[in-house]
Enzyme design. Structure first.
Site, PDB file in Angstrom:
ATOM      1  N   ASP A   1      84.581  50.838 -12.195  1.00 25.30           N
ATOM      2  CA  ASP A   1      83.835  50.579 -10.954  1.00 25.30           C
ATOM      3  C   ASP A   1      84.071  51.641  -9.890  1.00 25.30           C
ATOM      4  O   ASP A   1      84.040  51.358  -8.697  1.00 25.30           O
ATOM      5  CB  ASP A   1      84.206  49.194 -10.377  1.00 25.30           C
ATOM      6  CG  ASP A   1      84.052  48.106 -11.403  1.00 25.30           C
ATOM      7  OD1 ASP A   1      83.032  48.112 -12.106  1.00 25.30           O
ATOM      8  OD2 ASP A   1      84.959  47.274 -11.528  1.00 25.30           O
TER       9      ASP A   1
ATOM     10  N   LYS B   1      80.644  55.494 -11.047  1.00 29.75           N
ATOM     11  CA  LYS B   1      80.227  56.507 -12.032  1.00 29.75           C
ATOM     12  C   LYS B   1      78.714  56.577 -12.160  1.00 29.75           C
ATOM     13  O   LYS B   1      78.157  57.647 -12.362  1.00 29.75           O
ATOM     14  CB  LYS B   1      80.826  56.188 -13.417  1.00 29.75           C
ATOM     15  CG  LYS B   1      82.328  56.303 -13.483  1.00 29.75           C
ATOM     16  CD  LYS B   1      82.850  55.977 -14.852  1.00 29.75           C
ATOM     17  CE  LYS B   1      82.706  54.535 -15.241  1.00 29.75           C
ATOM     18  NZ  LYS B   1      83.487  53.573 -14.451  1.00 29.75           N
TER      19      LYS B   1
ATOM     20  N   GLY C   1      78.828  47.941 -16.207  1.00 32.04           N
ATOM     21  CA  GLY C   1      77.658  47.679 -15.382  1.00 32.04           C
ATOM     22  C   GLY C   1      77.508  48.828 -14.414  1.00 32.04           C
ATOM     23  O   GLY C   1      78.351  49.031 -13.561  1.00 32.04           O
ATOM     24  N   HIS C   2      76.494  49.645 -14.629  1.00 36.47           N
ATOM     25  CA  HIS C   2      76.287  50.777 -13.731  1.00 36.47           C
ATOM     26  C   HIS C   2      75.163  50.452 -12.764  1.00 36.47           C
ATOM     27  O   HIS C   2      74.064  50.124 -13.166  1.00 36.47           O
ATOM     28  CB  HIS C   2      75.950  52.042 -14.529  1.00 36.47           C
ATOM     29  CG  HIS C   2      77.149  52.634 -15.205  1.00 36.47           C
ATOM     30  ND1 HIS C   2      77.094  53.741 -15.999  1.00 36.47           N
ATOM     31  CD2 HIS C   2      78.438  52.261 -15.176  1.00 36.47           C
ATOM     32  CE1 HIS C   2      78.309  54.019 -16.436  1.00 36.47           C
ATOM     33  NE2 HIS C   2      79.128  53.123 -15.952  1.00 36.47           N
TER      34      HIS C   2
ATOM     35  N   THR D   1      85.456  40.149 -19.572  1.00 36.97           N
ATOM     36  CA  THR D   1      84.099  39.846 -19.091  1.00 36.97           C
ATOM     37  C   THR D   1      83.458  38.743 -19.948  1.00 36.97           C
ATOM     38  O   THR D   1      82.353  38.307 -19.645  1.00 36.97           O
ATOM     39  CB  THR D   1      83.216  41.104 -19.155  1.00 36.97           C
ATOM     40  OG1 THR D   1      83.197  41.571 -20.510  1.00 36.97           O
ATOM     41  CG2 THR D   1      83.751  42.203 -18.251  1.00 36.97           C
TER      42      THR D   1
ATOM     43  N   ARG E   1      87.827  46.219 -40.443  1.00 36.74           N
ATOM     44  CA  ARG E   1      86.919  46.650 -41.515  1.00 36.74           C
ATOM     45  C   ARG E   1      86.001  45.547 -42.050  1.00 36.74           C
ATOM     46  O   ARG E   1      85.561  45.581 -43.181  1.00 36.74           O
ATOM     47  CB  ARG E   1      87.698  47.321 -42.652  1.00 36.74           C
ATOM     48  CG  ARG E   1      88.316  48.622 -42.189  1.00 36.74           C
ATOM     49  CD  ARG E   1      89.321  49.153 -43.128  1.00 36.74           C
ATOM     50  NE  ARG E   1      90.493  48.309 -43.169  1.00 36.74           N
ATOM     51  CZ  ARG E   1      91.633  48.639 -43.743  1.00 36.74           C
ATOM     52  NH1 ARG E   1      91.749  49.784 -44.336  1.00 36.74           N
ATOM     53  NH2 ARG E   1      92.661  47.829 -43.736  1.00 36.74           N
TER      54      ARG E   1
ATOM     55  N   GLN F   1      83.994  51.773 -17.978  1.00 37.77           N
ATOM     56  CA  GLN F   1      85.315  51.314 -17.520  1.00 37.77           C
ATOM     57  C   GLN F   1      86.092  52.478 -16.877  1.00 37.77           C
ATOM     58  O   GLN F   1      85.488  53.341 -16.279  1.00 37.77           O
ATOM     59  CB  GLN F   1      86.111  50.662 -18.662  1.00 37.77           C
ATOM     60  CG  GLN F   1      85.549  49.313 -19.104  1.00 37.77           C
ATOM     61  CD  GLN F   1      84.458  49.421 -20.133  1.00 37.77           C
ATOM     62  OE1 GLN F   1      84.575  50.162 -21.085  1.00 37.77           O
ATOM     63  NE2 GLN F   1      83.387  48.672 -19.959  1.00 37.77           N
TER      64      GLN F   1
ATOM     65  N   THR G   1      79.997  40.666 -13.944  1.00 36.78           N
ATOM     66  CA  THR G   1      80.327  39.241 -13.840  1.00 36.78           C
ATOM     67  C   THR G   1      80.189  38.698 -12.423  1.00 36.78           C
ATOM     68  O   THR G   1      80.282  37.496 -12.222  1.00 36.78           O
ATOM     69  CB  THR G   1      81.783  39.007 -14.301  1.00 36.78           C
ATOM     70  OG1 THR G   1      82.632  39.840 -13.502  1.00 36.78           O
ATOM     71  CG2 THR G   1      81.977  39.326 -15.761  1.00 36.78           C
TER      72      THR G   1
HETATM   73  P1  IMP Z   1      86.651  43.245 -21.704  1.00 36.21           P
HETATM   74  O1  IMP Z   1      86.300  44.681 -21.722  1.00 36.21           O
HETATM   75  O2  IMP Z   1      85.512  42.326 -21.402  1.00 36.21           O
HETATM   76  O3  IMP Z   1      87.407  42.832 -22.937  1.00 36.21           O
HETATM   77  O4  IMP Z   1      87.684  43.017 -20.490  1.00 36.21           O
HETATM   78  C1  IMP Z   1      88.975  43.606 -20.473  1.00 36.21           C
HETATM   79  C2  IMP Z   1      89.353  44.030 -19.064  1.00 36.21           C
HETATM   80  O5  IMP Z   1      88.554  45.137 -18.685  1.00 36.21           O
HETATM   81  C3  IMP Z   1      89.137  42.970 -17.983  1.00 36.21           C
HETATM   82  O6  IMP Z   1      90.110  43.131 -16.988  1.00 36.21           O
HETATM   83  C4  IMP Z   1      87.779  43.333 -17.421  1.00 36.21           C
HETATM   84  O7  IMP Z   1      87.611  42.855 -16.097  1.00 36.21           O
HETATM   85  C5  IMP Z   1      87.874  44.842 -17.466  1.00 36.21           C
HETATM   86  N1  IMP Z   1      86.565  45.503 -17.529  1.00 36.21           N
HETATM   87  C6  IMP Z   1      85.741  45.590 -18.584  1.00 36.21           C
HETATM   88  N2  IMP Z   1      84.645  46.300 -18.282  1.00 36.21           N
HETATM   89  C7  IMP Z   1      84.795  46.691 -17.007  1.00 36.21           C
HETATM   90  C8  IMP Z   1      84.011  47.508 -16.131  1.00 36.21           C
HETATM   91  O8  IMP Z   1      82.947  48.025 -16.477  1.00 36.21           O
HETATM   92  N3  IMP Z   1      84.510  47.687 -14.883  1.00 36.21           N
HETATM   93  C9  IMP Z   1      85.694  47.180 -14.485  1.00 36.21           C
HETATM   94  N4  IMP Z   1      86.464  46.424 -15.266  1.00 36.21           N
HETATM   95  C10 IMP Z   1      86.022  46.189 -16.518  1.00 36.21           C
END
Ligand code: IMP
Length: 425
Positions: A13, A16, A40-41, A129, A143, A224, A301
């Site tokens: 966040d 980017k 989420g961009h 998420t 696999r 991320q 989210t």
């Molecule tokens: P997951 O990627 O849904 O498995 O979440 C794992 C961790 O990464 C959690 O803390 C999420 O809030 C965080 N996370 C996943 N995608 C994003 C993103 O695009 N921005 C910020 N945090 C993220």
């Protein structure tokens, strides 16, 4: 011709989407190489705000080609939704959108597993998420995952789905007390997705290497951030892929020698969504200002982001693991009204000064930030369009960041609009 990787240098966040949107002008291809629709961009164009979770934001630039690489995990329902959403705004994707046939597919059982696991972890939950990202990558590494190419092949897909459901349904019903998934339902739905998505399928490695050999420029869009990387982040409070620059090579089948530059996107302060240690996190009442002014709510989210001061330990580490050539600094304007600004220059852990992120998560939980205080500039920067126009105190803040991180700031964003950005030098 040059190929850029854009990565988040904090916990995601960082803004980017906007940097990628600007850099896309010089690229022929924009490529996602890891993650899935957990990302989420947000891109603001005039009055409209667009949020894309899977398709690279380069799609908003007519004529640019967008690729979802093999390192991405794809939820076909979300992909089709985004395609429809773009079409409704007269943005065509035909001939411009490509999805690697080696990308793994997210199934309903991945999403269910993500949620069940989180709910059973109680206090130790990751705060995912809930999009099924982790469980899909588990199957990939185990696999038994199902790839894009597999869902196009009726007999192979039937076999793989049956094998997966036989094992997973047993787990769901016997261990998790959760209803089983119907083979017929899932099979039919995913065969439907397959027929709609087949036209976008490609061998991503061949496509990109061919394009590069013809002189095309590629922009690799990280999702991320570094501190959420499965290896280098605050494990286990991370996502399940390599969100660092190295992920670009394996996430789309190009060699490391093809990458010319790595740009790290850095927010002028720090945010994090989900659980896990965050040394410079502000107290709830103190973070409210940053959250409101910076509109710090998760693009995927909607969760409020945790906010804190700039952490130079994190960004210096990100500069190292990504091999960052430049920093693109975002949301500088959010700090405009701060009288005093803190920068974390190191940590104190169990009485010792530490300058590198500890791998032991228990130590990181205990890290106390060592702050340097700087005067705020108390002037509106949202209309600034050159470095020279920035207030002196603001230049001092940026100079200190460069010094602590060891990388030049080459681009500064001062608002969400496409125009609120300028290059340095
Ligand atoms: P997951 O990627 O849904 O498995 O979440 C794992 C961790 O990464 C959690 O803390 C999420 O809030 C965080 N996370 C996943 N995608 C994003 C993103 O695009 N921005 C910020 N945090 C993220």
């Amino acid at each position: 011709m040059s190929n850029f990787v854009v990565v988040g240098a904090q916990w995601g966040d960082e803004g980017k989407g906007k940097i990628i949107d600007v850099l896309t002008r010089d690229a022929d291809y924009v490529v996602r190489y890891q993650g899935g629709n957990n990302a989420g961009h947000t891109v603001v164009i005039g009055e409209e705000t667009f949020i894309l979770h899977l398709i690279p934001s380069g799609i908003f630039h007519r004529g640019k080609k967008c690729v979802i690489g093999n390192g991405v995990v794809v939820d076909p329902a979300i992909l089709l939704e985004e395609i429809d959403h773009l079409r409704a705004r007269n943005i065509t994707v035909e001939g411009r959108l490509f999805v690697s046939d080696q990308a793994h597919v997210i199934f309903p059982y991945h999403k269910a597993m993500d949620k069940i696991k989180e709910s059973r972890m109680g206090k130790g939950k990751i705060g995912t998420t809930g999009r099924g990202i982790g469980p899909c990558y588990v199957d990939k590494m185990g696999r038994c995952g199902i790839r894009f190419a597999d869902i196009f092949d009726e007999r192979l897909f039937e076999k793989k789905l049956k094998e997966n459901l036989a094992e997973k349904n047993e787990l769901f019903t016997k261990v998790y007390d959760y209803p089983p998934f119907s083979f017929d339902e899932v099979f039919k739905k995913y065969r439907g997705y397959a027929s709609s998505l087949r036209q976008y399928s490609c061998n991503c490695s061949v496509l990109l290497n061919q394009a590069m050999s013809e002189g095309a420029s590629i922009l690799f869009e990280g999702a991320q951030g570094t501190m959420l990387d499965i290896d280098f982040g605050t494990y286990p409070f991370v996502t399940s892929s390599n969100s660092t620059a190295g992920g670009a090579t394996i996430g789309c089948g190009i060699g490391p020698t093809k990458i010319d530059q790595v740009i790290g996107v850095v927010k002028a302060y720090t945010t994090r969504v989900g659980e896990g240690p965050f040394p410079t996190e502000l107290a709830a009442s103190d973070m409210e200002f940053l959250r409101e002014k910076g509109r710090e709510f998760g693009a995927t989210t909607g969760r409020p982001r945790r906010c804190g001061w700039f952490d130079a330990v994190v960004v210096r580490y990100a500069a190292m693991v990504n091999g960052m050539n430049f920093v693109a600094l975002t949301k500088l304007d959010v700090l405009d009204e701060m009288k005093k600004i803190q920068i974390c220059v190191g940590y104190t852990i169990r009485g010792r000064r530490v300058d590198v992120i500890p791998s032991d998560i228990e130590l990181l939980w205990e890290a106390q930030p060592v702050y340097e205080e700087m005067d705020g500039w108390l002037q509106d920067t949202s209309n600034v369009n050159s470095f020279d126009m920035l207030p002196g105190k603001c230049k001092e803040y940026l100079g200190r960041i460069e010094e602590l991180v060891g990388v030049k700031i080459s681009m500064i964003s001062v608002g969400s609009e496409r125009t609120q950005i300028f290059m340095v030098d």
